[in-house]
Design an enzyme around this catalytic site. Sequence first.
Site, PDB file in Angstrom:
ATOM      1  N   LYS A 145       0.833  -1.211   0.000  1.00 62.34           N
ATOM      2  CA  LYS A 145       0.000   0.000   0.000  1.00 62.34           C
ATOM      3  C   LYS A 145       0.869   1.264   0.000  1.00 62.34           C
ATOM      4  CE  LYS A 145      -3.337  -0.120   2.894  1.00 62.34           C
ATOM      5  NZ  LYS A 145      -4.063   0.012   4.174  1.00 62.34           N
TER       6      LYS A 145
ATOM      7  N   LYS B 124       2.837  -3.702  10.914  1.00 61.23           N
ATOM      8  CA  LYS B 124       1.533  -3.792  11.584  1.00 61.23           C
ATOM      9  C   LYS B 124       1.748  -4.294  12.995  1.00 61.23           C
ATOM     10  CE  LYS B 124      -2.816  -2.999  10.550  1.00 61.23           C
ATOM     11  NZ  LYS B 124      -3.317  -2.003   9.580  1.00 61.23           N
TER      12      LYS B 124
ATOM     13  N   THR C  18      -9.252   7.974   5.504  1.00 62.56           N
ATOM     14  CA  THR C  18      -9.418   6.685   4.824  1.00 62.56           C
ATOM     15  C   THR C  18     -10.699   6.684   3.988  1.00 62.56           C
ATOM     16  OG1 THR C  18      -8.196   5.628   6.584  1.00 62.56           O
ATOM     17  CG2 THR C  18      -9.508   4.185   5.188  1.00 62.56           C
TER      18      THR C  18
ATOM     19  N   SER D 112      -1.492  10.029   7.257  1.00 62.16           N
ATOM     20  CA  SER D 112      -0.552   9.707   8.343  1.00 62.16           C
ATOM     21  C   SER D 112       0.852  10.191   7.968  1.00 62.16           C
ATOM     22  CB  SER D 112      -0.506   8.202   8.587  1.00 62.16           C
ATOM     23  OG  SER D 112      -1.483   7.834   9.520  1.00 62.16           O
TER      24      SER D 112
HETATM   25  P1  NAD Z   1     -13.279   0.894  13.418  1.00 60.90           P
HETATM   26  O1  NAD Z   1     -12.896   0.192  14.664  1.00 60.90           O
HETATM   27  O2  NAD Z   1     -13.502   2.351  13.450  1.00 60.90           O
HETATM   28  O3  NAD Z   1     -14.606   0.230  12.798  1.00 60.90           O
HETATM   29  C1  NAD Z   1     -14.714  -1.125  12.536  1.00 60.90           C
HETATM   30  C2  NAD Z   1     -16.160  -1.407  12.213  1.00 60.90           C
HETATM   31  O4  NAD Z   1     -16.313  -2.760  11.823  1.00 60.90           O
HETATM   32  C3  NAD Z   1     -17.110  -1.194  13.384  1.00 60.90           C
HETATM   33  O5  NAD Z   1     -18.291  -0.630  12.921  1.00 60.90           O
HETATM   34  C4  NAD Z   1     -17.390  -2.613  13.872  1.00 60.90           C
HETATM   35  O6  NAD Z   1     -18.629  -2.729  14.513  1.00 60.90           O
HETATM   36  C5  NAD Z   1     -17.371  -3.349  12.572  1.00 60.90           C
HETATM   37  N1  NAD Z   1     -17.070  -4.764  12.720  1.00 60.90           N
HETATM   38  C6  NAD Z   1     -16.214  -5.393  13.561  1.00 60.90           C
HETATM   39  N2  NAD Z   1     -16.257  -6.710  13.382  1.00 60.90           N
HETATM   40  C7  NAD Z   1     -17.165  -6.926  12.400  1.00 60.90           C
HETATM   41  C8  NAD Z   1     -17.655  -8.079  11.760  1.00 60.90           C
HETATM   42  N3  NAD Z   1     -17.227  -9.292  12.093  1.00 60.90           N
HETATM   43  N4  NAD Z   1     -18.570  -7.908  10.781  1.00 60.90           N
HETATM   44  C9  NAD Z   1     -19.004  -6.680  10.441  1.00 60.90           C
HETATM   45  N5  NAD Z   1     -18.599  -5.562  11.019  1.00 60.90           N
HETATM   46  C10 NAD Z   1     -17.684  -5.681  11.980  1.00 60.90           C
HETATM   47  O7  NAD Z   1     -12.186   0.476  12.351  1.00 60.90           O
HETATM   48  P2  NAD Z   1     -11.760   1.226  11.020  1.00 60.90           P
HETATM   49  O8  NAD Z   1     -10.576   2.039  11.330  1.00 60.90           O
HETATM   50  O9  NAD Z   1     -12.939   1.832  10.355  1.00 60.90           O
HETATM   51  O10 NAD Z   1     -11.229  -0.023  10.173  1.00 60.90           O
HETATM   52  C11 NAD Z   1     -12.107  -0.793   9.358  1.00 60.90           C
HETATM   53  C12 NAD Z   1     -11.290  -1.472   8.279  1.00 60.90           C
HETATM   54  O11 NAD Z   1     -10.613  -0.467   7.522  1.00 60.90           O
HETATM   55  C13 NAD Z   1     -10.184  -2.406   8.789  1.00 60.90           C
HETATM   56  O12 NAD Z   1     -10.023  -3.469   7.876  1.00 60.90           O
HETATM   57  C14 NAD Z   1      -8.952  -1.533   8.771  1.00 60.90           C
HETATM   58  O13 NAD Z   1      -7.750  -2.296   8.694  1.00 60.90           O
HETATM   59  C15 NAD Z   1      -9.222  -0.745   7.510  1.00 60.90           C
HETATM   60  N6  NAD Z   1      -8.464   0.492   7.421  1.00 60.90           N
HETATM   61  C16 NAD Z   1      -8.644   1.496   8.329  1.00 60.90           C
HETATM   62  C17 NAD Z   1      -7.873   2.647   8.215  1.00 60.90           C
HETATM   63  C18 NAD Z   1      -8.042   3.813   9.137  1.00 60.90           C
HETATM   64  O14 NAD Z   1      -7.364   4.835   8.940  1.00 60.90           O
HETATM   65  N7  NAD Z   1      -8.931   3.772  10.104  1.00 60.90           N
HETATM   66  C19 NAD Z   1      -6.935   2.764   7.177  1.00 60.90           C
HETATM   67  C20 NAD Z   1      -6.807   1.733   6.268  1.00 60.90           C
HETATM   68  C21 NAD Z   1      -7.574   0.593   6.410  1.00 60.90           C
END
Ligand code: NAD
Length: 421
Positions: free
Chosen positions: A92, A104, A188, A350
């Site tokens: 990425k 990570k 994101t 970031s």
């Molecule tokens: P977050 O903790 O803010 O939100 C996660 C969400 O997923 C919550 O709504 C939670 O209820 C839901 N969730 C958890 N387990 C679940 C399941 N089994 N089925 C359905 N929903 C479920 O996290 P985030 O930061 O939004 O991250 C979400 C995804 O995005 C992850 O894969 C993370 O690696 C990716 N991501 C996040 C960022 C960032 O900057 N936050 C950057 C790149 C990638």
Amino acid sequence: MASSMFAKARKRLHQAAKHLEVDPDVLEKLKYPQETLAASLMVRMDDGSRRSFKAWRCRYDDTRGPTKGGIRYHPKVNIDEIMTLAFWMTFKCAVANLPYGGAKGGISVDSKKLSPAELERLSRAYVMAFARFIGPDRDIPAPDVYTNAMVMGWMADEYSSIVGHPSPAVITGKPLALGGSLGRNDATGRGGHIILRHLEKELGVSPDKTRVVLQGFGNASFHCARLLHDDGFRIIGVSDSKSAIYDPDGMDPYAVMEHKTANRTVSGAPTNGKAEEISNEQLLEKECDLLIPAALEHQITDENAARISAPLILELANGPTTPAADAILEAKGTIVIPDILANAGGVTVSYFEWTQNKAGYYWSEDEVRSRLREFLVPQATVIWQTKQKKELSLRTAAYVLALERIAGAVAAHGTRAYFRS
Ligand code: NAD
């Protein structure tokens, strides 16, 4: 480890390598993570007892610069997942053309069961255990699933106490008051939105005709949903870890978030018509024009891929689609905008936060947003052109671009071909 998540992830590297002339040294270098540290974190709980939590940090490859990647708090976190996420981060960062390698970290914990004070002690314990491993010029963590700005602030504070001076550049995604960047919180989701709108002509997408389902309703998902909603897209389904709601008449993501914040679930949130309460698995298969997986990895698999009706998928989560599912989706013509492009907005801002911390000079939100666009749009364009020219999926095209950049850096140290001649 034949069918491990890591083994599956590495397949993508070999698929990309078929479309490039890559020196075998490069593939050898990328075969395993550079270093991985495991620790047991001993934390004093509120009732006076001590509990240990398993924790990891993996630095996959630092050829292009210090390593970068989030820290995840989840009961199912394990070393295989952390290595895989670090591998994806390496690609990425190369796709976004940032001067970083990938990393990570994670703690195996159900953070919802901890008190705020226990969460703070756990977060500080993580930094105590990994202080020699991370560092502003070595490895820079950030938030991920179930970690947020406050957790990053505690971690930066702990690291600063250990090294004896403020060191905000050790971690990104911090609160604004502690050296965070404007525009990091929604980066994101905004990045995904920028890429989708930039490619919309090629993808045949128009806001008024696009019904959107999002899996997960956290940071990445909510901001993307609200930006799409503001542009006239219709959000018809969202979910959280416990439940999902679906309403073909649509819903206002701001109102859903208000409900989720108050009730800790999307279940029962207001929608425009009558919402159907379904499971997360059912939501993925519901009729829509755009599916945005934004929760966890391996949600679209060879078991359910054939039943996914969306013709277009924007991967905000890391690794939501398995390689076997990719093949099924590709065969039925589904276009997947891959995670290493679709969610690269987070790591890009970031990077901006880190450069601002190092310079001690802070940018306006408008500057952050316009530079985010400047970083992402050319990558989306090149990846689309590579897809067209070489007749590849967008994912393979993105891996080809990343591998080309990583290979260039590895080859700059000299390869087998150079030393033999
Ligand atoms: P977050 O903790 O803010 O939100 C996660 C969400 O997923 C919550 O709504 C939670 O209820 C839901 N969730 C958890 N387990 C679940 C399941 N089994 N089925 C359905 N929903 C479920 O996290 P985030 O930061 O939004 O991250 C979400 C995804 O995005 C992850 O894969 C993370 O690696 C990716 N991501 C996040 C960022 C960032 O900057 N936050 C950057 C790149 C990638």
